[in-house]
Scaffold this motif. Structure first.
Motif, PDB file in Angstrom:
ATOM      1  N   ASP A  57       0.844  -1.188   0.000  1.00 49.58           N
ATOM      2  CA  ASP A  57       0.000   0.000   0.000  1.00 49.58           C
ATOM      3  C   ASP A  57       0.882   1.241   0.000  1.00 49.58           C
ATOM      4  O   ASP A  57       1.944   1.267   0.619  1.00 49.58           O
ATOM      5  CB  ASP A  57      -0.886   0.018   1.244  1.00 49.58           C
ATOM      6  CG  ASP A  57      -1.913  -1.092   1.231  1.00 49.58           C
ATOM      7  OD1 ASP A  57      -2.310  -1.500   0.121  1.00 49.58           O
ATOM      8  OD2 ASP A  57      -2.312  -1.525   2.324  1.00 49.58           O
ATOM      9  N   PHE A  58       0.449   2.264  -0.709  1.00 44.13           N
ATOM     10  CA  PHE A  58       1.165   3.525  -0.761  1.00 44.13           C
ATOM     11  C   PHE A  58       0.312   4.609  -0.136  1.00 44.13           C
ATOM     12  O   PHE A  58      -0.911   4.615  -0.288  1.00 44.13           O
ATOM     13  CB  PHE A  58       1.488   3.921  -2.210  1.00 44.13           C
ATOM     14  CG  PHE A  58       2.443   2.979  -2.895  1.00 44.13           C
ATOM     15  CD1 PHE A  58       3.781   2.990  -2.594  1.00 44.13           C
ATOM     16  CD2 PHE A  58       1.977   2.084  -3.840  1.00 44.13           C
ATOM     17  CE1 PHE A  58       4.653   2.127  -3.225  1.00 44.13           C
ATOM     18  CE2 PHE A  58       2.840   1.220  -4.472  1.00 44.13           C
ATOM     19  CZ  PHE A  58       4.182   1.241  -4.166  1.00 44.13           C
ATOM     20  N   GLN A  63       3.402   9.564  -0.575  1.00 47.07           N
ATOM     21  CA  GLN A  63       4.370   8.873  -1.420  1.00 47.07           C
ATOM     22  C   GLN A  63       3.994   8.996  -2.892  1.00 47.07           C
ATOM     23  O   GLN A  63       4.869   9.172  -3.747  1.00 47.07           O
ATOM     24  CB  GLN A  63       4.458   7.406  -1.019  1.00 47.07           C
ATOM     25  CG  GLN A  63       5.077   7.179   0.347  1.00 47.07           C
ATOM     26  CD  GLN A  63       4.954   5.746   0.797  1.00 47.07           C
ATOM     27  OE1 GLN A  63       3.954   5.082   0.532  1.00 47.07           O
ATOM     28  NE2 GLN A  63       5.974   5.255   1.504  1.00 47.07           N
ATOM     29  N   VAL A  64       2.706   8.917  -3.195  1.00 44.53           N
ATOM     30  CA  VAL A  64       2.247   9.058  -4.584  1.00 44.53           C
ATOM     31  C   VAL A  64       2.536  10.467  -5.077  1.00 44.53           C
ATOM     32  O   VAL A  64       3.022  10.671  -6.195  1.00 44.53           O
ATOM     33  CB  VAL A  64       0.741   8.720  -4.697  1.00 44.53           C
ATOM     34  CG1 VAL A  64       0.217   9.056  -6.085  1.00 44.53           C
ATOM     35  CG2 VAL A  64       0.502   7.258  -4.369  1.00 44.53           C
ATOM     36  N   SER A  65       2.264  11.473  -4.245  1.00 47.97           N
ATOM     37  CA  SER A  65       2.512  12.869  -4.629  1.00 47.97           C
ATOM     38  C   SER A  65       4.000  13.123  -4.855  1.00 47.97           C
ATOM     39  O   SER A  65       4.381  13.786  -5.825  1.00 47.97           O
ATOM     40  CB  SER A  65       1.994  13.811  -3.537  1.00 47.97           C
ATOM     41  OG  SER A  65       0.616  13.625  -3.359  1.00 47.97           O
ATOM     42  N   VAL A  93       5.674  14.321  -8.393  1.00 45.60           N
ATOM     43  CA  VAL A  93       6.491  15.534  -8.504  1.00 45.60           C
ATOM     44  C   VAL A  93       7.870  15.205  -9.068  1.00 45.60           C
ATOM     45  O   VAL A  93       8.376  15.911  -9.954  1.00 45.60           O
ATOM     46  CB  VAL A  93       6.609  16.243  -7.131  1.00 45.60           C
ATOM     47  CG1 VAL A  93       7.659  17.330  -7.156  1.00 45.60           C
ATOM     48  CG2 VAL A  93       5.262  16.811  -6.722  1.00 45.60           C
ATOM     49  N   VAL A  94       8.469  14.143  -8.605  1.00 46.55           N
ATOM     50  CA  VAL A  94       9.789  13.732  -9.112  1.00 46.55           C
ATOM     51  C   VAL A  94       9.695  13.398 -10.598  1.00 46.55           C
ATOM     52  O   VAL A  94      10.567  13.785 -11.390  1.00 46.55           O
ATOM     53  CB  VAL A  94      10.343  12.540  -8.297  1.00 46.55           C
ATOM     54  CG1 VAL A  94      11.561  11.924  -8.970  1.00 46.55           C
ATOM     55  CG2 VAL A  94      10.675  12.982  -6.893  1.00 46.55           C
ATOM     56  N   ALA A  95       8.630  12.695 -11.002  1.00 47.38           N
ATOM     57  CA  ALA A  95       8.455  12.356 -12.417  1.00 47.38           C
ATOM     58  C   ALA A  95       8.270  13.604 -13.263  1.00 47.38           C
ATOM     59  O   ALA A  95       8.859  13.731 -14.348  1.00 47.38           O
ATOM     60  CB  ALA A  95       7.259  11.419 -12.584  1.00 47.38           C
TER      61      ALA A  95
END
Length: 63
Positions: A35-36, A40-42, A46-48
């Motif tokens: 699970d995320f 962590q998804v945000s 942002v990094v992508a």
């Protein structure tokens, strides 16, 4: 060259006397099944986006 196998620390293997472990190993958990959190998804998004902006930004700037 050094030998990092530490053969002295291992017991001798005897195929005639196979002993099973006393308990089961823990279940493996792999990243796609984990699970995320939204944080962590945000962070990943942002990094992508920064990586894409740098990659294509530099390419368009040099054209």
């Amino acid at each position: 060259m050094g030998d990092d196998h530490h053969e002295d620390d291992r017991p001798a293997f005897d195929p005639a006397n196979v002993e099973l472990p006393s308990k089961e190993p823990p279940l493996r958990e792999t990243a796609p099944q984990s699970d995320f959190t939204m944080s962590q998804v945000s962070t990943g998004a942002v990094v992508a986006l920064v990586g894409l902006a740098l990659t294509f930004g530099i390419a368009f700037a040099l054209v």
